[in-house]
Enzyme design. Structure first.
Site, PDB file in Angstrom:
ATOM      1  N   GLU A 377     -21.194  -1.694 -30.456  1.00 30.48           N
ATOM      2  CA  GLU A 377     -22.026  -1.134 -29.504  1.00 30.48           C
ATOM      3  C   GLU A 377     -21.705   0.525 -29.427  1.00 30.48           C
ATOM      4  O   GLU A 377     -21.340   0.977 -28.338  1.00 30.48           O
ATOM      5  CB  GLU A 377     -21.525  -1.519 -28.012  1.00 30.48           C
ATOM      6  CG  GLU A 377     -21.929  -3.057 -28.018  1.00 30.48           C
ATOM      7  CD  GLU A 377     -21.598  -3.890 -26.654  1.00 30.48           C
ATOM      8  OE1 GLU A 377     -22.411  -4.599 -26.201  1.00 30.48           O
ATOM      9  OE2 GLU A 377     -20.393  -3.460 -26.157  1.00 30.48           O
ATOM     10  N   ASP A 451     -22.340 -13.353 -25.548  1.00 34.27           N
ATOM     11  CA  ASP A 451     -21.576 -12.492 -24.803  1.00 34.27           C
ATOM     12  C   ASP A 451     -21.135 -13.109 -23.322  1.00 34.27           C
ATOM     13  O   ASP A 451     -21.715 -12.546 -22.371  1.00 34.27           O
ATOM     14  CB  ASP A 451     -22.253 -11.174 -24.722  1.00 34.27           C
ATOM     15  CG  ASP A 451     -21.396  -9.986 -24.035  1.00 34.27           C
ATOM     16  OD1 ASP A 451     -20.107 -10.220 -23.808  1.00 34.27           O
ATOM     17  OD2 ASP A 451     -21.991  -8.873 -23.627  1.00 34.27           O
ATOM     18  N   GLU A 479     -19.111 -11.128 -15.275  1.00 32.75           N
ATOM     19  CA  GLU A 479     -20.421 -10.023 -15.592  1.00 32.75           C
ATOM     20  C   GLU A 479     -21.802 -10.978 -15.391  1.00 32.75           C
ATOM     21  O   GLU A 479     -22.562 -10.336 -15.155  1.00 32.75           O
ATOM     22  CB  GLU A 479     -19.846  -9.754 -17.045  1.00 32.75           C
ATOM     23  CG  GLU A 479     -21.075  -9.015 -17.558  1.00 32.75           C
ATOM     24  CD  GLU A 479     -20.863  -8.310 -18.747  1.00 32.75           C
ATOM     25  OE1 GLU A 479     -19.865  -8.365 -19.327  1.00 32.75           O
ATOM     26  OE2 GLU A 479     -21.761  -7.554 -19.564  1.00 32.75           O
TER      27      GLU A 479
END
Lengths: 791, 791
Positions: A377, A451, A479
């Site tokens: 990332e 993820d 998240e």
């Protein structure tokens, strides 16, 4: 109150009741006591509330907590707060250290203990003081009913008792009801003061819940069993670590509990008293390490002013058995202008890191090491210089090795090039490196290959790198599971992964993820094992943004100690300590917790769907998103829904990600008939009329799952409403408000998802299935530019 | 404790002491009471601690607080939290409303009151309950020693008592020891329930401090005087408003107390209980309005989801007499795509704002209005369309007028073009517009013409716009005075400005800034007056980032009620409530507070120097900065130091900013001999050897001021050390740590400033003046990329 008076007063109650009442009223206002939080139920006390037991339990507990005996913990009370000790590297800090306890005033003011033994004594006094209404004194000699904290160093007599302490390692403990010097005592024994601290917390947990004989495995016993204790416990993993994704400006990436607990600006001079309570909470679970800053790191963290800040935190955490780690940015020396490259094979770069490690260990002698996110990332890494992950990790490892520090090197990578199947990348990059990492490197692998989705199959790397110690990375912060708003107990999710049989044993034999983690890897004589959890801790008063989110910190910590613990037993423990030990309440709360994550899966991503959330902030449904630069950033990449069907074909006919699993598991996942329906669309692209086990068509089943998720969210709030008599008003209302919001958001997820998938499938809604409340364009129009937790 | 027991127990103490002790210990753990905070001294309770009085004071106070009588406040206790009332526009909410009190459980859980009268009763019970150890009951009929809360509406008998309530207006109150129905009572009378709430807080302040007969003007009296009360008080300004520079992502521009108190993400469903305590604290001072969001505003705040969030806050604050305002971005309709321009004279733009106002008032019926920062620091405004500030403000004012809303239009502007002297710009732009603003517009003017510096002369606009109501804008948050780290009591700074004689009366007659504010301006029949303070409130447990920074919130609020109050008297009040009513402690703390801001001026910007701080974050010294794009962003622009001398010539020979003041004041400031030395270099550029009143040369005087600032910082921490016996351990240590840090930063400011000015002046340090600890380049090298409070 009246019962309480009767129990204690040697004179008729009636006469003095007004006086008592006046006194009670006064003392509530006047007296700070037992910790930093006061007594109001605002969630600050977490599971360490130590509220008074009912009369029956109190009498049984009192009998085994008449005094605390702790050789080596002097009772003298110096004025002012305790000095921060300087501790030589090595885990845990030396046992038997003789040091004065901080004064009562200092402890009430939130001063940290100076040693683990002091922390243990203080916690026992605080805990029994709360449960019993009276603090057991610290006694110099053994007496009946005493709790005795001892190591072979502090009490040589232990050696002759056949306790087999050597099997407990440096952190384990033993709890035993026994006789010592002719007195009936509860012995807490260990090989280190940190072991005693863990034992003290375990004893208090049992006393507070009546759940004796458990070690995260269920069991009851009741407080009476406290007088017949015989239990030994040692952690199954060495490194039990929180990962804070906390930025240096005090924002928290994926944080939903306010800003960072680390007040970097005020450090090192100001040491927030929350750090002490943070340390206590972690020590109560056995967490022994914490990475203070975000894996998306900055060079600044390794400059002198920031090392001093980290050192101040380390000083506060050290007496609680917790080491500090830092996330290191791979290009740090280059960005600080100290080197001309960050190439790990450049001697100047290696020398810089070695000098930096030496510098850190001067102020943090027990510094844990580095966590590194590299070539992922956009983060820099060794691949920028055509070096391997092992080249990068080993260079850092060599800088840390002289100090016994470690490197936790994350396997969550994805290449900049257009990916084949993102789920395959970590395996493809790391498996070939097995056996090439230095002895003090662990590869940290997320629980699943995408993820932190509401549900993922276990990551194929587990069991695939037998020569490399793998560290589990769970996400505690939610998240993708509704931030701090939704009740989603993750103990079940952790257990699901840890209990997955990877069949990577010899000849395809059974090997669960937990067993793989516990086995670690023998490298250079040391067997490293570990687990990490991305913290959900912030500056909010209740630490985690909601009361129930505390349970995920709790479950993570307890599973880190014992990855084979049972999620339901942990939920029971947590509920009893956090809300009420009343069995009816515990049962109801536990049931809610146990159904909660499945509810989220159902209303967000049922049947193995994944990565359908809003762009960037990851809040809310956005399965329609198809316009992001990289294909694998788009939800449509993952669900692949069209007129013909839905799901990601990861069989041999598709991306063949199934081939990354051991043959036995790969075969199971390759066939939709043997793939668990919970993961069906993760592995298979199937027609809308595919026939499910229920007999329903896939389309109908998908709709039914969404509806069941909404129904479960509704059930959660209805169950909670019934708990009102058991829960203090404030926390009951706090939770009720969030459950209502969760329900509304469940409906939103369900409606938006159905509206979208219907637009793709073109299929009608069967009778009885409610049409979405709004047209699809409405859901598409929703924007959340100020969502919390952005990096 | 023993004294307490003796006072209350009707039987010999000795016998029962152990029982009492056990009970006390228990009850501390078990009982949440008196508010959300518990009793620990962590600063959460602010100045509303209500800790038990000593015995003598307690007996005197108890005699005048035997019960609360409040016609119209029913004692019934409905279960659950109070419903949010819907209140029609108009200030304050209707008096005499009969409503049930929230239940005890709900109040303990932090539930808001439903009406100001309920809030008043609850506060009196909480306050006297704390001070006396026993809550006075709510009684249905008048009794001896009762506190009676009454308005002419709730108790018609008041009308015949000659109380002259009509002079108190809608928010004033009267406290009088009198007889009612033959009983000796303390009468709290007002024309509205909000007036009663203010009166209740005033009564508790007197009871808690023994400072009777004060209204921010000093005076003692002692608790005995509580039985001979005769006091009336009414606010001298209508609008007493906090400005929160809080962003929608919960960061706070120039905030040093954690993130925003407004948890925007969780609103409107979750109403943090802090909002209730925030409301109580503000009501205790008389603050009656709050602008929720940053003046650097976003269009989003005026969209439906955000209006709903603001409405939820408004619902919580309303019973405490506080109205909600919003900062509006001038280009909102354009940016939301609703109009093609933001030109205030475009009919579509005006229509959009009118419809938006109507929409807001549907959910917030008593919405206060808009605060606007336009054409300043990059914000859009009417000048983008070649319209005037008045054109812009009046267009918004017309949208709000039907709902009795107002516009607060900031005068803090500076043009994009290269400025003549930034200090002159606001005056140059606004004075010509005097008389052109609509009746419901106030022009909000910062206390000084630059930007919240440690010391500035009063802004020349005060007194210069007689036909326009001017609103004062003070900064409570310490952007330029050491963040939340430094102790700098701003009461003295506020008083210095408010007490400045602008000589703008007829024929140059005396007119202080306070008098100018109080006079307001007669426009369209309404006389608008107001004051705003940029809040220093955040999510930190102690609200303001440090204990002493609470005093600035306090002083601002009390000065807003009475701009002629005395800063020392307010410091005394605050110290007595916040730390200890012990006279020796109050005296010492007050002295520290009174010297503190001058210390900061001395070590940062002595003798009228200004704007010497670090770029962007404004932390620390940076007088050398000369490389920023606009000349007036650079410290060198302001100090103009060179080999010849130092200071900004604002006389006729320079920028002639002095001409903006009334002739009498202009003459004084035009001559360095008549300019106060505290402002010397603000108005004059003088040679280094200029002879000061002390007889010293300017260079030597400058050095001496820096040294005295450091010495004062040192004195602050030494004085505090001596206060240890009077202050609880935790807060004493909290403050001590910050005072040490303040001292270190004072040395830094002094050393860096002297190193720089010496590099410019080329002059030697006289004997006895210590050389800076480090070379100038070191100070220049310091960087603070993660400083808090960035916008």
């Amino acid at each position: 109150m009246r019962r309480l008076l009767k129990a204690l007063a040697p004179v008729p109650v009636r006469v003095f009741a007004p006086v008592f009442a006046a006194l009670l009223s006064l003392c509530v206002l006047a007296a700070p006591a037992h910790g930093a939080s006061g007594a109001v139920e605002d969630g600050y006390d977490l599971w360490l509330r130590y509220r008074p037991l009912d009369k029956a339990a109190r009498e049984q507990v009192r009998a085994v907590a008449t005094a605390i005996v702790a050789p080596g913990a002097a009772a003298a009370a110096p004025s002012g707060s305790a000095p921060a000790p300087s501790v030589a590297a090595g885990s845990p800090p030396p046992a038997g250290r003789v040091a004065a306890l901080p004064s009562a005033a200092a402890m009430a003011a939130g001063a940290p203990a100076a040693t683990p033994l002091q922390a243990a004594v203080a916690e026992l006094q605080r805990g029994f003081g709360g449960l019993l209404g009276k603090e057991p004194p610290l006694a110099a000699s053994v007496q009946d009913g005493a709790v005795v904290l001892a190591t072979p160093a502090s009490m040589p007599a232990l050696s002759g008792m056949g306790l087999k302490l050597e099997t407990l390692g440096q952190e384990g403990y033993l709890l035993r009801s026994t006789r010592l010097q002719g007195r009936k005592v509860t012995l807490v024994a260990a090989n280190s003061d940190t072991g005693l601290l863990y034992g003290a917390f375990a004893l208090l947990r049992k006393a507070g819940t009546g759940m004796v004989g458990t070690d995260g495995k269920g069991g009851k016993g009741g407080p009476a069993a406290l007088s017949a204790l015989d239990e030994r416990s040692a952690p199954k993993l060495q490194l039990r670590v929180l990962n804070h994704w906390d930025n240096l400006d005090r924002t928290v990436e994926r944080g939903y509990a306010g800003e960072s607990i680390w007040n970097w600006w005020a450090l090192p001079e100001v040491r927030d008293r929350r750090y002490v309570d943070y340390a206590r909470a972690n020590a109560s679970l056995g967490i022994n390490g914490t990475v203070l800053n975000n894996v998306n790191s900055k060079p600044d963290i390794l400059t002198a002013p920031w090392i001093a800040k980290a050192a101040a935190v380390a000083d506060t955490l050290r007496p609680y058995g917790i080491r500090v780690y830092l996330s290191a940015r791979f290009s740090t020396p280059l960005e600080l202008g100290a080197t001309k490259t960050a190439d790990p094979l450049d001697p100047a770069v290696a020398a810089w890191w070695k000098a930096k490690a030496d510098e850190i260990y001067k102020t943090i002698p027990d510094f844990g090491g580095f966590l590194v996110k590299a070539n992922s990332e956009g983060q820099p890494g060794p691949q920028d210089y055509h070096r391997s992950h092992a080249d990068g990790a080993n260079m850092l490892a060599k800088a840390l090795a002289p100090h016994k520090g470690i490197v936790m090197w994350r396997a969550f990578v994805y290449a900049h090039e257009k990916p084949d199947d993102r789920a395959k990348q970590a395996y493809d990059e790391f498996k070939p490196l097995d056996g090439t990492f230095d002895a003090n490197v662990l590869v940290q692998v997320k629980n699943g290959a995408i993820d932190f989705q509401p549900r993922e199959p276990a990551h194929p790397l587990f069991g695939a790198m037998p020569k490399t110690p793998l560290m589990m990375e769970f996400q505690i912060t939610k998240e993708y599971l509704g931030y701090a708003t939704h009740l989603a107990y993750l103990g079940t999710m952790y257990q699901e992964t840890l209990g997955t049989d990877m069949r990577t044993g010899s000849g395809g034999a059974s090997a669960t993820v937990a067993q793989i983690l516990e086995a670690g890897a023998q490298q250079g004589g040391s067997r490293l094992t570990g687990i990490a959890g991305v913290a959900n801790i912030g500056s909010e008063r209740n630490w985690s943004g909601s009361h129930f989110d505390q349970a995920n910190w709790y479950a993570f910590g307890r599973l880190a100690w014992n990855p084979q613990a049972d999620a339901r037993a942990l939920a029971r423990e947590w509920a009893a300590q956090t809300f009420s030990p009343e069995p009816a309440a515990v049962a109801q709360i536990t049931d809610m917790m146990m159904m909660s994550r499945e509810a989220v899966v159902n209303y967000m991503t049922p049947l193995g769907l994944h990565h359908l959330m809003g762009t960037g902030h990851h809040h809310g449904p956005a399965p329609w998103v198809a316009n992001l630069e990289r294909p694998d950033w788009n939800p449509v990449y993952y669900h692949r829904a069209d007129k013909g069907g839905i799901g990601f074909d990861r069989t041999a006919g598709g991306s063949n990600a199934v081939a990354q699993y051991a043959p036995g598991l790969a075969r199971q996942y390759a066939d939709p008939r043997t793939t668990p329906e919970t993961m069906l669309l993760w592995f298979h692209h199937l027609p809308w009329d595919y026939k499910m086990a229920s007999g329903r068509k896939l389309w109908d089943e998908l709709l039914a799952r969404y509806d069941s998720g909404v129904a479960q969210a509704d059930e959660l709030r209805q169950r909670w409403a019934k708990l009102k008599p058991f829960i203090d008003a404030r926390r009951h209302e706090d939770v009720a408000v969030l459950l209502d919001k969760q329900y509304a958001e469940a409906v939103w997820w369900r409606d938006a998802s159905i509206a979208y998938f219907q637009s793709v499938s073109g299929l009608p809604l069967p009778a009885g299935v409610k049409a979405p409340g709004m047209p699809l364009d409405y859901y598409k129009s929703l924007k959340f530019p100020y969502a919390p937790g952005r990096g």
